[in-house]
Design an enzyme around this catalytic site. Structure first.
Site, PDB file in Angstrom:
ATOM      1  N   CYS A   1      15.871 -59.424  -1.187  1.00 29.19           N
ATOM      2  CA  CYS A   1      16.474 -58.105  -1.043  1.00 29.19           C
ATOM      3  C   CYS A   1      15.949 -57.499   0.252  1.00 29.19           C
ATOM      4  CB  CYS A   1      16.081 -57.243  -2.245  1.00 29.19           C
ATOM      5  SG  CYS A   1      16.721 -55.567  -2.151  1.00 29.19           S
TER       6      CYS A   1
ATOM      7  N   HIS B   1      23.326 -58.329  -8.420  1.00 27.82           N
ATOM      8  CA  HIS B   1      22.175 -57.764  -7.699  1.00 27.82           C
ATOM      9  C   HIS B   1      22.538 -56.380  -7.123  1.00 27.82           C
ATOM     10  CE1 HIS B   1      18.621 -58.329  -4.811  1.00 27.82           C
ATOM     11  NE2 HIS B   1      19.258 -57.283  -4.305  1.00 27.82           N
ATOM     12  N   GLU B   2      23.718 -56.295  -6.517  1.00 31.12           N
ATOM     13  CA  GLU B   2      24.126 -55.026  -5.891  1.00 31.12           C
ATOM     14  C   GLU B   2      24.482 -53.966  -6.929  1.00 31.12           C
ATOM     15  OE1 GLU B   2      23.395 -54.632  -2.864  1.00 31.12           O
ATOM     16  OE2 GLU B   2      23.042 -56.748  -2.517  1.00 31.12           O
TER      17      GLU B   2
ATOM     18  N   HIS C   1      21.487 -52.275  -8.013  1.00 29.53           N
ATOM     19  CA  HIS C   1      21.016 -51.244  -7.076  1.00 29.53           C
ATOM     20  C   HIS C   1      21.627 -49.882  -7.410  1.00 29.53           C
ATOM     21  CE1 HIS C   1      18.421 -53.074  -4.114  1.00 29.53           C
ATOM     22  NE2 HIS C   1      19.285 -54.033  -3.824  1.00 29.53           N
TER      23      HIS C   1
HETATM   24 NI    NI Z   1      18.860 -55.826  -2.846  1.00 30.72          NI
END
Ligand code: NI
Length: 183
Positions: free
Chosen positions: A111, A154-155, A158
């Site tokens: 990341c 993953h995004e 976030h």
């Molecule tokens: Ni990330």
């Protein structure tokens, strides 16, 4: 190519641990420009010439919150075998279905906000279907698999204030590895 001027927040920043807000359409011109700058930054970070010139860490995805804008949008720039790039702008996403099959990235996830080596397994769905909006507010549905599925998850994390490191059990970072497929 000139590197867009963007500042990526570090994991210690509190904003990265908050839930981002839905985007309202029409989007502001500044926000749209930022999404394209982020894509350009990611593309350049995957081209050797620029990683050396600008001392960049290669990255495939970036969420708005990572550049200090706590709104629900992210971009992904994925390199193909023929050196072209697939680019995605994803706004207000929802996961509408996901595979039962789980996978993890063998070499570990990375990341751009986490500037250290973190070992361990991050369980992800092998395939997901996502409903989202493009920058003009048009709804679309996309089904992604393998590394792209990992990147989307993953995004999306976030946007909910979750970093990949939050998924790793520090006491047992390779827990349940035998129940998932390594990619
Ligand atoms: Ni990330």
């Amino acid at each position: 190519m000139k590197l867009p001027e963007i500042t990526i927040l570090d994991e210690k920043n509190k904003l990265l641990h908050t839930v981002s807000e839905e985007i309202k359409f029409p989007m502001s011109t500044e926000d749209k420009k930022m999404l394209h700058d982020m894509l350009k930054y990611l593309e350049m970070s995957q081209i050797d010439e620029y990683t050396e010139k600008y001392n960049l860490r290669p990255g495939m995805g970036l969420a708005f919150v990572q550049v200090g804008i706590p709104k629900r949008a992210f971009v992904i720039c994925s390199e193909n075998d023929d050196k072209t790039f697939d680019k995605y702008i994803v706004i207000n996403p929802t996961i509408v279905s996901m595979s039962e099959e789980m996978i993890y990235v063998g070499e570990g996830e990375g990341c751009l906000s986490v500037n250290r080596e973190v070992d361990g397994i991050v369980p992800r769905h092998a395939r997901i279907t996502v409903k989202a909006f493009d920058e003009d507010g048009k709804e679309f549905t996309i089904r992604v698999r393998e590394d792209l599925s990992v990147a989307f998850q993953h995004e999306i994390d976030h946007l909910n204030g979750i970093l990949f490191t939050d998924h790793i059990n520090p006491k047992c970072p390779y827990k349940d590895a035998d129940q998932m497929r390594e990619i």
